[in-house]
Motif scaffolding. Sequence first.
Motif, PDB file in Angstrom:
ATOM      1  N   ALA A   1       0.843  -1.194   0.000  1.00 37.37           N
ATOM      2  CA  ALA A   1       0.000   0.000   0.000  1.00 37.37           C
ATOM      3  C   ALA A   1       0.876   1.241   0.000  1.00 37.37           C
ATOM      4  O   ALA A   1       0.597   2.211  -0.710  1.00 37.37           O
ATOM      5  CB  ALA A   1      -0.927  -0.003   1.216  1.00 37.37           C
ATOM      6  N   GLU A   2       1.966   1.188   0.787  1.00 36.82           N
ATOM      7  CA  GLU A   2       2.833   2.369   0.844  1.00 36.82           C
ATOM      8  C   GLU A   2       3.541   2.590  -0.499  1.00 36.82           C
ATOM      9  O   GLU A   2       3.654   3.716  -0.978  1.00 36.82           O
ATOM     10  CB  GLU A   2       3.861   2.224   1.963  1.00 36.82           C
ATOM     11  CG  GLU A   2       4.607   3.511   2.189  1.00 36.82           C
ATOM     12  CD  GLU A   2       5.312   3.516   3.534  1.00 36.82           C
ATOM     13  OE1 GLU A   2       4.683   3.989   4.496  1.00 36.82           O
ATOM     14  OE2 GLU A   2       6.446   3.033   3.609  1.00 36.82           O
ATOM     15  N   THR A   3       3.995   1.484  -1.114  1.00 43.45           N
ATOM     16  CA  THR A   3       4.625   1.592  -2.435  1.00 43.45           C
ATOM     17  C   THR A   3       3.657   2.212  -3.440  1.00 43.45           C
ATOM     18  O   THR A   3       4.018   3.098  -4.217  1.00 43.45           O
ATOM     19  CB  THR A   3       5.070   0.203  -2.917  1.00 43.45           C
ATOM     20  OG1 THR A   3       6.118  -0.250  -2.069  1.00 43.45           O
ATOM     21  CG2 THR A   3       5.580   0.253  -4.346  1.00 43.45           C
ATOM     22  N   LEU A   4       2.393   1.740  -3.390  1.00 40.26           N
ATOM     23  CA  LEU A   4       1.385   2.269  -4.302  1.00 40.26           C
ATOM     24  C   LEU A   4       1.177   3.769  -4.065  1.00 40.26           C
ATOM     25  O   LEU A   4       1.091   4.558  -5.006  1.00 40.26           O
ATOM     26  CB  LEU A   4       0.076   1.500  -4.091  1.00 40.26           C
ATOM     27  CG  LEU A   4      -0.993   1.678  -5.156  1.00 40.26           C
ATOM     28  CD1 LEU A   4      -0.498   1.195  -6.502  1.00 40.26           C
ATOM     29  CD2 LEU A   4      -2.265   0.925  -4.772  1.00 40.26           C
ATOM     30  N   ARG A   5       1.121   4.139  -2.773  1.00 47.32           N
ATOM     31  CA  ARG A   5       0.955   5.568  -2.448  1.00 47.32           C
ATOM     32  C   ARG A   5       2.124   6.384  -2.977  1.00 47.32           C
ATOM     33  O   ARG A   5       1.941   7.472  -3.518  1.00 47.32           O
ATOM     34  CB  ARG A   5       0.833   5.756  -0.934  1.00 47.32           C
ATOM     35  CG  ARG A   5      -0.557   5.492  -0.403  1.00 47.32           C
ATOM     36  CD  ARG A   5      -0.730   6.138   0.965  1.00 47.32           C
ATOM     37  NE  ARG A   5       0.158   5.562   1.971  1.00 47.32           N
ATOM     38  CZ  ARG A   5      -0.133   4.481   2.697  1.00 47.32           C
ATOM     39  NH1 ARG A   5      -1.281   3.868   2.521  1.00 47.32           N
ATOM     40  NH2 ARG A   5       0.711   4.028   3.586  1.00 47.32           N
ATOM     41  N   ILE A   6       3.341   5.860  -2.790  1.00 51.87           N
ATOM     42  CA  ILE A   6       4.522   6.585  -3.270  1.00 51.87           C
ATOM     43  C   ILE A   6       4.447   6.763  -4.785  1.00 51.87           C
ATOM     44  O   ILE A   6       4.691   7.840  -5.316  1.00 51.87           O
ATOM     45  CB  ILE A   6       5.819   5.833  -2.885  1.00 51.87           C
ATOM     46  CG1 ILE A   6       6.020   5.892  -1.375  1.00 51.87           C
ATOM     47  CG2 ILE A   6       7.030   6.430  -3.602  1.00 51.87           C
ATOM     48  CD1 ILE A   6       7.186   5.046  -0.886  1.00 51.87           C
ATOM     49  N   ALA A   7       4.073   5.682  -5.476  1.00 49.62           N
ATOM     50  CA  ALA A   7       4.006   5.749  -6.944  1.00 49.62           C
ATOM     51  C   ALA A   7       2.932   6.737  -7.391  1.00 49.62           C
ATOM     52  O   ALA A   7       3.146   7.536  -8.299  1.00 49.62           O
ATOM     53  CB  ALA A   7       3.730   4.366  -7.522  1.00 49.62           C
ATOM     54  N   ILE A   8       1.754   6.706  -6.726  1.00 51.66           N
ATOM     55  CA  ILE A   8       0.658   7.595  -7.135  1.00 51.66           C
ATOM     56  C   ILE A   8       1.026   9.051  -6.867  1.00 51.66           C
ATOM     57  O   ILE A   8       0.945   9.899  -7.760  1.00 51.66           O
ATOM     58  CB  ILE A   8      -0.654   7.216  -6.408  1.00 51.66           C
ATOM     59  CG1 ILE A   8      -1.155   5.871  -6.929  1.00 51.66           C
ATOM     60  CG2 ILE A   8      -1.713   8.294  -6.616  1.00 51.66           C
ATOM     61  CD1 ILE A   8      -2.358   5.320  -6.179  1.00 51.66           C
ATOM     62  N   LEU A   9       1.477   9.335  -5.631  1.00 48.83           N
ATOM     63  CA  LEU A   9       1.781  10.733  -5.300  1.00 48.83           C
ATOM     64  C   LEU A   9       3.026  11.218  -6.041  1.00 48.83           C
ATOM     65  O   LEU A   9       3.087  12.370  -6.475  1.00 48.83           O
ATOM     66  CB  LEU A   9       1.954  10.894  -3.788  1.00 48.83           C
ATOM     67  CG  LEU A   9       0.659  10.645  -3.002  1.00 48.83           C
ATOM     68  CD1 LEU A   9       0.901  10.799  -1.501  1.00 48.83           C
ATOM     69  CD2 LEU A   9      -0.435  11.599  -3.453  1.00 48.83           C
ATOM     70  N   GLY A  10       4.012  10.324  -6.207  1.00 48.04           N
ATOM     71  CA  GLY A  10       5.204  10.693  -6.972  1.00 48.04           C
ATOM     72  C   GLY A  10       4.845  11.003  -8.416  1.00 48.04           C
ATOM     73  O   GLY A  10       5.317  11.983  -8.996  1.00 48.04           O
ATOM     74  N   SER A  11       3.964  10.184  -9.003  1.00 50.45           N
ATOM     75  CA  SER A  11       3.536  10.427 -10.385  1.00 50.45           C
ATOM     76  C   SER A  11       2.770  11.736 -10.484  1.00 50.45           C
ATOM     77  O   SER A  11       2.956  12.509 -11.432  1.00 50.45           O
ATOM     78  CB  SER A  11       2.648   9.288 -10.888  1.00 50.45           C
ATOM     79  OG  SER A  11       3.358   8.069 -10.837  1.00 50.45           O
ATOM     80  N   LEU A  12       1.907  11.984  -9.483  1.00 51.42           N
ATOM     81  CA  LEU A  12       1.149  13.238  -9.479  1.00 51.42           C
ATOM     82  C   LEU A  12       2.111  14.424  -9.466  1.00 51.42           C
ATOM     83  O   LEU A  12       1.967  15.379 -10.242  1.00 51.42           O
ATOM     84  CB  LEU A  12       0.233  13.281  -8.257  1.00 51.42           C
ATOM     85  CG  LEU A  12      -0.624  14.546  -8.131  1.00 51.42           C
ATOM     86  CD1 LEU A  12      -1.663  14.594  -9.235  1.00 51.42           C
ATOM     87  CD2 LEU A  12      -1.302  14.615  -6.766  1.00 51.42           C
ATOM     88  N   GLY A  13       3.124  14.337  -8.580  1.00 48.05           N
ATOM     89  CA  GLY A  13       4.129  15.404  -8.522  1.00 48.05           C
ATOM     90  C   GLY A  13       4.833  15.568  -9.859  1.00 48.05           C
ATOM     91  O   GLY A  13       5.047  16.691 -10.330  1.00 48.05           O
ATOM     92  N   ALA A  14       5.150  14.449 -10.494  1.00 47.94           N
ATOM     93  CA  ALA A  14       5.857  14.503 -11.782  1.00 47.94           C
ATOM     94  C   ALA A  14       4.978  15.156 -12.845  1.00 47.94           C
ATOM     95  O   ALA A  14       5.453  15.954 -13.652  1.00 47.94           O
ATOM     96  CB  ALA A  14       6.267  13.102 -12.217  1.00 47.94           C
ATOM     97  N   VAL A  15       3.667  14.838 -12.835  1.00 49.91           N
ATOM     98  CA  VAL A  15       2.766  15.449 -13.824  1.00 49.91           C
ATOM     99  C   VAL A  15       2.700  16.960 -13.601  1.00 49.91           C
ATOM    100  O   VAL A  15       2.811  17.753 -14.539  1.00 49.91           O
ATOM    101  CB  VAL A  15       1.354  14.819 -13.742  1.00 49.91           C
ATOM    102  CG1 VAL A  15       0.352  15.630 -14.554  1.00 49.91           C
ATOM    103  CG2 VAL A  15       1.392  13.377 -14.223  1.00 49.91           C
ATOM    104  N   VAL A  16       2.551  17.353 -12.316  1.00 52.82           N
ATOM    105  CA  VAL A  16       2.448  18.780 -12.002  1.00 52.82           C
ATOM    106  C   VAL A  16       3.716  19.523 -12.445  1.00 52.82           C
ATOM    107  O   VAL A  16       3.650  20.619 -12.996  1.00 52.82           O
ATOM    108  CB  VAL A  16       2.191  18.977 -10.490  1.00 52.82           C
ATOM    109  CG1 VAL A  16       2.369  20.428 -10.091  1.00 52.82           C
ATOM    110  CG2 VAL A  16       0.793  18.491 -10.138  1.00 52.82           C
TER     111      VAL A  16
END
Lengths: 253, 260
Positions: A64-79
Amino acid sequence: MMAFRGFGGFATSGLIAAAILWSFATADVELSRLMSAGPRIADFLGRMFPPDPTVMAEIKKGSAETLRIAILGSLGAVVLSVPFGILASETMVSSAVFRSIRTLLAFIRAIPLILVAMLMVGAVGLGPLPGIIAVAFHATGMLAKFYAEAIDGVSRAPIAALESAGAGPLVRLRYAIWPQMAPVVARDTIFRFELNLRESLILGIVGAGGIGFYIQTYVRSFQYDKAASVTIAVFVMVIAIEAINVALRRRFA
Amino acid sequence: MSTAIQIDDLSFAHTGADVPALERVSLNIPTGESVALLGPSGAGKTTLLALLDGRLFGWCGQISILGAPLDPDHPPMCARRPDTGFVFQEFALVERSAVLRNVLNGRLGRMSPLRALMGSPTKHDLEIARTALADCGIADLANRRVDSLSGGQRQRVAIARCLAQEPRLVLADEPVSNLDPARAGEILALLTGAAQARGATALFASHQPDLARRFAQRIIGIRCGRIAFDVPTSELNEDATAELYREVEPIPGIGLRAVS
Ligand SMILES: Nc1ncnc2c1ncn2[C@@H]1O[C@H](COP(=O)(O)OP(=O)(O)O)[C@@H](O)[C@H]1O
Ligand SMILES: [Mg+2]
């Protein structure tokens, strides 16, 4: 010409041979240890069996934590990639600007994620936050470049038409460029998210959060059966990511 | 009578081209006139129209559009651009957007930049877009995506977008080259009729003399970047037209060398 090429080939082979010899001579690999490496690995793998199924809770928490990191990291990358992608595109800015931004992005891409993660752990401490920052930073190097290429890949005529009608650069971006690039952006973003998820599986090893943390902990404390369970879980996740990716690709094709 | 287009001694070469696309072109078009630009492929029609639209730079001479001079090195101010409408030879539509969206794109220069960016056209903008669609006979296509339309339908969308812009000068680059003769006449009637109804000036490029004759009051022949003739439609004679389309004479020697 042939003589030169012959010499060049000879020099290249010599260099490769020298590099291999140098590595052997200085790697501190004794022949006896090399000989026993096979049995040792077999022994190690043997001790991983049977995998310990009692670590299900840790696996769930770590995944779950890995998934959160990937989702929030990807969001940051998109922004980050939206402004950097615009600034790296030929269509939107002058050549001095897009050239320097592209160079910057190339530098960012050249830094391995795990290195960024280690530095971020040093900067902001253990946990998922350094992982998220590292993924966002690292992924921007690629995603902003993809976005810039998506902008530059659209057909120019509709942009000229909107310019002729009196639309400014941002309005042209929104109504002439965006509709053309949207499917490319969707595809690239999903591709990068998949990479982020895959790469963040190991971030825990340097303390940047996620399931990798448990592999590292169990290996260090010789609980190989538990390490085996977590490794299997990672393996399953990678296959699942790949399967989802294949399905998405079919959908977008 | 005021002047819509005034050109004095205009010359222009595309970057990288070794021969100029336009050479010493001078002409004067009064407001409200419908003029055809007639000439074979490669004569310089697209180049001249794009120049008048302020999309090509580095030309010599003087151009004045709707009373204001064009700058040879910079695009005109955004505020001026909606007054000149352009119908592109290859339509230049946003393929993945709906027809209505494309026609509303013609309104973007008439809205405040903020409103344009937010994508909230006023009732007035929508009304004008719908009227333009109806005038072009494609009201029923409003919600279709452009990439699902035929060539003739796209042509109408391109014209509707130009009309929605409410231009005072319409520049149309071969607006009917992709259509069969019956449709071509219909579309040109639509374009010149709409321009006339709005008191706008129309300059359209064509490579079909008969269409030019039917829909223009005046015909300007252009060949190899130069004006060959400039006459009222009634005075257009066959010889001049034939001369316009005569094959460009090969430079002696080059043909022979190419064969050997
Ligand atoms: N972008 C360009 N770069 C170089 N040469 C061009 C370019 N566009 C047009 N030309 C040349 O300019 C001349 C006039 O072209 P154009 O204005 O497109 O003619 P027309 O519209 O009458 O067919 C031609 O010789 C063509 O090859
Ligand atoms: Mg042309």
